[in-house]
Each structure stands twice: as structure tokens, then as C-alpha cells.
Design a protein around this motif. Structure first.
Motif, short mmCIF file in Angstrom:
data_model
loop_
_atom_site.label_atom_id
_atom_site.label_comp_id
_atom_site.label_asym_id
_atom_site.label_seq_id
_atom_site.Cartn_x
_atom_site.Cartn_y
_atom_site.Cartn_z
N ILE A 128 0.77 -1.04 -0.02
CA ILE A 128 0.00 0.08 -0.02
C ILE A 128 0.94 1.20 -0.02
CG2 ILE A 128 -1.67 1.35 1.17
CD1 ILE A 128 -2.40 -1.43 2.79
N GLY A 129 0.46 2.26 -0.83
CA GLY A 129 1.19 3.49 -0.83
C GLY A 129 0.01 4.69 -0.58
N ILE A 130 0.55 5.58 0.27
CA ILE A 130 -0.43 6.61 0.49
C ILE A 130 0.21 7.87 0.10
CG2 ILE A 130 -1.67 7.74 2.48
CD1 ILE A 130 -1.40 4.98 4.10
N TRP A 131 -0.74 8.58 -0.73
CA TRP A 131 -0.20 9.95 -1.23
C TRP A 131 -0.93 11.14 -0.55
CZ3 TRP A 131 3.35 9.91 -5.52
CH2 TRP A 131 3.85 8.62 -6.01
N ASP A 132 -0.41 12.27 -0.47
CA ASP A 132 -0.85 13.48 -0.22
C ASP A 132 -1.64 14.19 -1.31
OD1 ASP A 132 -0.94 14.22 2.46
OD2 ASP A 132 1.14 15.27 2.43
N GLY A 133 -2.91 14.36 -1.14
CA GLY A 133 -3.65 15.06 -2.46
C GLY A 133 -4.44 14.04 -3.16
N ALA A 134 -5.03 14.37 -3.84
CA ALA A 134 -6.25 13.65 -4.98
C ALA A 134 -5.76 12.73 -5.86
CB ALA A 134 -7.18 14.76 -5.42
N SER A 135 -4.30 12.89 -6.09
CA SER A 135 -4.08 11.72 -7.15
C SER A 135 -2.47 11.43 -7.19
CB SER A 135 -3.88 12.33 -8.62
OG SER A 135 -3.30 11.82 -9.59
N ALA A 136 -1.99 10.24 -7.37
CA ALA A 136 -0.65 10.12 -7.28
C ALA A 136 0.24 10.22 -8.44
CB ALA A 136 -0.48 8.55 -7.07
N LEU A 137 -0.70 10.54 -9.50
CA LEU A 137 0.04 10.93 -11.00
C LEU A 137 0.55 12.38 -11.11
CD1 LEU A 137 -2.73 9.53 -13.14
CD2 LEU A 137 -0.67 8.48 -12.74
N HIS A 138 1.82 12.54 -11.74
CA HIS A 138 2.54 13.79 -11.88
C HIS A 138 3.09 14.38 -10.51
CE1 HIS A 138 1.11 12.74 -15.87
NE2 HIS A 138 -0.26 13.10 -15.52
N GLN A 139 3.10 13.81 -9.61
CA GLN A 139 3.64 14.23 -8.37
C GLN A 139 5.24 13.85 -8.06
OE1 GLN A 139 1.23 15.96 -6.67
NE2 GLN A 139 -0.08 15.44 -8.26
N ASN A 140 5.88 14.53 -7.08
CA ASN A 140 6.87 14.25 -6.68
C ASN A 140 6.96 13.14 -5.86
OD1 ASN A 140 9.58 14.12 -5.42
ND2 ASN A 140 9.69 16.22 -5.38
#
Lengths: 324, 324
Positions: A128-140
Motif C-alpha cells: 500500500i502507498g499513501i499519497w498526499d492529495g487527490a492523485s498520485a500522478l505527476h507528483q514528486n
């Protein structure tokens, strides 16, 4: 039990993550453990007399356990999985709930990694990966993937959890997960790969057949043997990497060659694993490019890569032998 | 559940074995599965900050589960284990009970094989050999070791059971073991290694470090790689061998060299495994001598040997490359 998790993580200033998202995910891992324990007929998949849907049932039921857990978390806006690799709202009601929380997360998961070793009853995992914000795409990834969890389904159910929230100290800990809801105990509060000199050195060479065509890989294997590394290779990413984390040493190598393409999913496998490894003081690089796994934004949910990860000194040795 | 086991084995004319000894042993395997599931602190063994007796506790509790099960079986006269390798009466009251049964058994067991991989939560096993008569010593193993059981403690609890009673057809079957007493289901009633051509070929090279000093072993590893065998090596006898039984192919190699002595226990590991492998249509030979494991009587509970086992064709290839 849950309260000790809260006290371990209270300083991170992420109440929804600590009190809602992580507990829901850990309960889902517990439920997946129960599902696997009760799925005796999964054994039929991978044998010659497959009944067809034993394995599929476990894939579906574990996916559903994860989706159900995420739908309960108002702060999880978006979810996608290795089984359904498209970012979608995590629950039907997410739009209105989103307004009520200052924390907003995207969760990417592989509910059951290691399908080829389920039939022989070997340890498998949940990633499982948890990302800040509404998408994992095009993020650092280094900044935005703020947590990852490896669920380990073996004789016990355990999990390794990494948190690296910008501005705070990274943390990596191991939990024992019992049967009830939020019934887990902190087994090790600070998981770290050891520093040299190493008592025992371990290696896990994925896709060893590639060494038959790819001379640098054969030289690397010979090097490990001559240097008296100990072989441990399940062929399941989660158990193979957790072995290194528990033993304090290990290097995992999944090479990419002309004939053996990169096949590990960046979003569902490589990026969560890389965060775990870096929080353990290790490294995770792409064996196709030599770049740190976390150095490049994700363009698509289906992107793939190769993997060299584990103890930093050994990742450097492998990189030099395979990529220079 | 139990009744299907009875009907599968009703023709063997061994009521005490089928209705008392095997059910008691399967219940003990179920109990060991429960003990492992609840022993989260076993994780501490094998790490740098060992608390000392986490692992020991599991060794003791699993041994006790086996001893308790055997003490309930009037037909089991004698028991010994890898933890306590001396043949002793299986229960205090065995002398008078023995007179009341026409079946008399000796049980040799390793309650928890694979201690080095318990900490990372990898699949481990229980190994059991059942002998006709009051002792396993100085007997013909082919005739007198009439059954063996491998308990597999992974995401599920499963077991592989071999029966080879002189004058009857050998049988090897796989059970799924659930939580309750005598709650098991037959997952495969006839386990067999596949015949060539093989779809995938697997190899499990134990003690790979020996290839650094022992040229024939290095040549063998190179051969496996060039012939595109798939590597799977947990480092636990039970899961490594059960992988071959479930996948239908596999060869396990634990070489003996000048520097790497034979260390597998014949009574608690090699002999039960050899019966399983032969019942699967495979072979099991001692890598020190090339002899069939079952060809030589046991002189002492502590005897050791090496092991090459699995698919017959591959055992022959390995024997030729290592021993000729």
C-alpha cells in the motif's frame, strides 16, 4: 493496542491518517489474513487440475476488503489498485466528505502480491502507498508519497509501516496484527537495516534465468557466492524485502535486460517499497536506469520498472556490476 | 471432514493409525498453527535485539503440543523429537495400554522446522515420521516407516500425508487444516510430481555458499541457470519441498563437502521427507553417499546426512554432476 500506535504517531499532526486511514488499512490487512486462512481451495490454482476460480476468488475478496476499508475513510479521496489500475473516487460519497477534512489522500494498493506462491502456502503480501492529495500522478514521489505499508501474510499476520512526512522525522515500524478490529501490537518501533560489518549478508536474485543470457548478472551471482552471501529467495516481493528488514541485511535484484523487460508496477510495487527501504536506511533504484525509484514522477498507473534495493552498500555494488 | 479422511484410508486396515494417530497429529499441527499465529514476539528472535526467549517459547510450546497429542494415542508406544532426540515412552501409561492394541507405533518429529525464517514471518513446517513397532532404530526404513506428515504453517495451515504400508498401494494426499478439532478437508487426494516434459522446472539450492569452494556445485548452479530452471529457495525444508509437490516439479540440493558437513537429521528430517518424495513418484538420496535415504537403517537418533530430492530425472542429473 491502537492507542500505542496513536502515541507513536501523535507528533505527526495528521489525525485523519493516524486515527482513520492507517487503522482502516491495518484492519483490512487483518481481514485479508483471515480470508487467506480460510481459502483452502486456493491451493488448486497453480496446480495441474485448476478448478478455475479458486485463485480469482481470493484476488477478488482481498480487493474488496481493501476497497471497503478505504470507503470508510472520509480523507481518502482517490484509490486505485493493481487489479483495477485507474484512479477513482474511493467512495460514492467522497465529494461532500472531502470538504470536511483538511487531510486528503490517494491510496494505491496491491491487495495480494505473490500469486504464484499462494498454492504452495508460502508467505505473500499486501502493498500500500499513501499519497498526499487527490492523485498520485505527476507528483514528486519523495514529497507526496508520505506513507507506505507492507502487510505480511505468513504463519502470523504482520505489517511494516513507513511514514515520511515533509518536515518531520521519518519512521519505520513493525506491527503484529491479531484477529480483532484494531488489535495490533508494535513489535519493533524503529526498523533499520544494519551498518557494516555485517554478521550475515543475504541476497535475493529475482529472475535468475536472465543470468543465462546476461553476463553481468551471472558475474554478480558468482560474486555473491564467492563472497559467501546467503541465498534467500521466495519470489514474492513483500516476504523477500521484509526478510532483509527483519534480519538487518539484504539485497534484492530484479534485473532488466533486452529479453527480460521491466515488469514491476511503479505505483503498486516499486514506489511503496522504495519508501520503506529509504526509511530503513537502505536504497531502492530502478535496475533499468540506475535512478532512485522515488526520483521520477509517475505518468501513468501502469508504468513499470526494475528493482535493486536493500542495504545501501550492496545496492551500490550491484549497480556498479550491472549498470556501468 | 474427518469422515472423508476415514473413507480415503479405510482400506488400509489400520484403525488406530487412521482413527487415532493421524487425527491426533493433524490436530497438533492445527494447534501449532494457532500457537505461531499468536506468537507475535517470536519476531524478536533472529534480530539484533533478541529478548532471549521469544523463539525458545515457540520451540517449547510446539514440542508440548506434539507430546500432548501423542500421549492421547494408546497405540503410540515411543516418541522422540529433534528437540529431545531420545526414544522414550510416549505416555506414562503406555505400558498397560500397549497390550490392548494390535497396532504399535513409534513417532519421530520435528515440531518446528525452519527456525531461522520464523522472525521474518516466512512459512515454516512440522515434520513427522511414523514407524511400525516400538523403535525406529535398527529397522528397515522402507518397510517400517509406514507414514509421514509435513505440516505447513503459512498463510493457511496445510499438511501433506504419505502412507506406504507393505502390501498396500502407497498414497500421498494434501489436506487443508482449519481451526477446530478434526476440522480438515482433502484438497488433493493424489499428489504426484509431474512427468516430463515439464512446463516449468524449479530448483532449490541449499547452502549455496558451498559453491564458492566446491566446483561441481558451481557447475550445477550454472547448469540450472543455463537450462532456465526457476529459482525458489526459502531455506526451510518443508516449504521448499511442498513447493515442488504443489507445482509438480522441483529439485532440492543440500550438498555435503569437506567444509560443509552433513547436518540434516536422518530421523527427524531426511527419512520422513524421503517417504513423501517416493510416494510422489520422486527420489530422495543422500548427497554424501548417493544412496537412497531409505536404504539404510538408523543406528542413532542423531545421525545426519545430506539431501538431493525431488523429481527423479533431476535427482539423477544432480547426482551425476555432484557425485561422479
Amino acid at each position: 493496542m491502537a492507542s500505542s500506535l496513536e502515541s507513536l504517531l501523535s507528533s505527526y499532526g495528521r489525525p485523519a491518517l493516524v486515527n482513520s486511514v492507517l487503522p482502516a488499512l491495518l484492519d483490512a490487512i487483518s481481514e485479508i489474513g483471515t480470508l487467506l486462512r480460510e481459502s483452502q481451495n486456493v491451493t488448486l490454482a497453480g496446480t495441474n487440475n485448476v478448478f478455475g476460480d479458486g485463485q480469482l476468488n481470493v484476488d477478488v475478496s482481498t480487493e474488496n476488503a481493501m476497497r471497503k476499508a478505504l470507503a470508510k475513510c472520509p480523507s481518502v479521496l482517490t484509490a486505485s489498485s493493481e487489479e483495477d489500475p485507474i484512479e477513482r473516487p474511493a467512495s460514492d460519497s467522497q465529494t461532500k466528505d472531502a470538504a470536511t477534512t483538511s487531510e486528503q489522500y490517494t491510496v494505491a494498493f496491491d491487495p495480494l502480491d505473490g500469486s504464484s506462491i499462494i498454492a504452495p502456502n508460502w508467505t505473500v503480501g499486501t502493498i500500500i502507498g499513501i499519497w498526499d492529495g487527490a492523485s498520485a500522478l505527476h507528483q514528486n514521489p519523495t514529497e507526496k508519497q508520505i506513507a507506505s505499508v507492507l502487510g505480511v501474510h505468513g504463519p502470523r499476520t504482520t505489517a511494516v509501516v513507513a511514514l515520511r512526512i515533509p518536515g518531520t522525522k521519518p519512521i519505520l515500524f513493525e506491527l503484529g496484527i491479531n484477529n480483532g478490529s484494531q488489535d495490533y501490537e508494535i513489535v519493533r518501533s524503529d526498523v533499520k537495516l544494519a551498518a557494516p560489518p555485517f554478521k550475515t549478508r543475504y541476497f535475493a536474485p529475482a529472475n535468475l534465468r536472465a543470468a543465462g543470457e546476461y553476463e553481468p548478472y551471472m558475474r554478480l551471482i558468482t560474486y555473491f557466492i564467492e563472497e559467501k552471501y546467503t541465498l534467500r529467495y521466495i519470489g514474492g516481493l513483500v516476504p523477500d524485502l521484509v526478510h532483509a528488514l527483519v534480519k538487518g541485511h539484504g539485497v534484492y535484484v530484479s534485473p532488466v535486460t533486452d529479453k527480460h523487460k521491466a515488469k514491476l508496477r511503479r505505483l503498486y510495487e516499486l514506489l511503496p517499497i522504495a519508501l520503506i527501504m529509504e526509511c530503513a536506511g537502505g536504497k531502492a533504484i530502478d535496475s533499468a536506469t540506475g535512478e532512485d525509484i522515488l526520483s521520477r514522477p509517475l505518468g501513468d498507473c501502469n508504468e513499470t520498472g526494475g528493482l535493486i534495493c536493500g542495504t545501501a552498500e550492496d545496492v551500490d555494488i550491484v549497480k556498479k556490476m550491472l549498470l556501468s
